[in-house]
Design a protein around this motif. Sequence first.
Motif: not given
Length: 237
Positions: A120, A122, A147, A151, A154, A162, A164, A211, A219-220, A222
């Motif tokens: 993951s 972040v 951002e 995306r 991801a 993942r 995020n 996360l 959840i990815t 986002q």
Amino acid sequence: MKERNLLVVGGRSGIGREIVKRLDRQGCALDVVARAETFDLSSERIRYHACDLSRDNNALDFLPDRLHGVVYCPGTIRLKPLARLSEADFMDDWQTNVMGAVRVLKACQNRLKKARRGASVVLFSTVAVAAGMPFHASIAAAKGAVEGLARSLAAEWAPRIRVNVIAPSLTDTELAADLLDGEAKREAAAQRHPLKRIGTPGEVADLAVFLLGDAAGWITGQVIGVDGGVSALRFTR
Ligand SMILES: NC(=O)c1ccc[n+]([C@@H]2O[C@H](COP(=O)([O-])OP(=O)(O)OC[C@H]3O[C@@H](n4cnc5c(N)ncnc54)[C@H](OP(=O)(O)O)[C@@H]3O)[C@@H](O)[C@H]2O)c1
């Protein structure tokens, strides 16, 4: 989170430091990076490395072969009207917020792929991307790119990794110190938020730790606000 290796870039202070404290309590092995020579959290699970990763990732050779998570915290707050923002200001915000993250993720990609149960990432944006705010042109442009980067990656790295983004509003850290020096400024900032206060670094760190963990396994891609309601609520009492 035991037996997981995580990298926290910018874990010396602010939100990153709260993330490090929480991950340490959960038994993770942590590599923590910031520019300052000294780091005041001590634990047998934390290895601290002083280097500037917005410009140089050669120092990442110290990382373990397998990584379960990466958090990239370095950011900037340079609020000026466009007429007073130089090209150098834009480039500096771009280097710290975007290219630093790009360099770190390029260096970590193969290590993240080796995490058996998935990994993951972040990253951090700001509420000022979703909600237009005066004087935020440079930082909002850079964080908007963060951002988009998140995306894209991801999609590119699913299902193994993942990615995020957390988009905070004003949070009580070193980075925001100039905006919060004095009771009048603090109170005015609090009143601009529907929840009538500014954020604490721990509240933002809690979402980052969530996360990174298995509970966020579906959840990815986002961008999640931690912002006292300011990005979404228009009418409050
Ligand atoms: N605080 C807010 O109000 C707020 C609001 C919106 C978004 N955010 C975002 O949230 C994230 C975390 O913010 P924060 O308030 O916790 O920031 P902070 O208090 O300034 O902490 C940032 C950390 O990153 C390290 N760092 C900075 N540049 C670095 C570099 N080039 N290489 C390695 N380490 C570096 C800093 O340590 P050294 O100085 O020792 O390098 C520090 O440990 C940022 O991306 C910020 O843009 C914050």
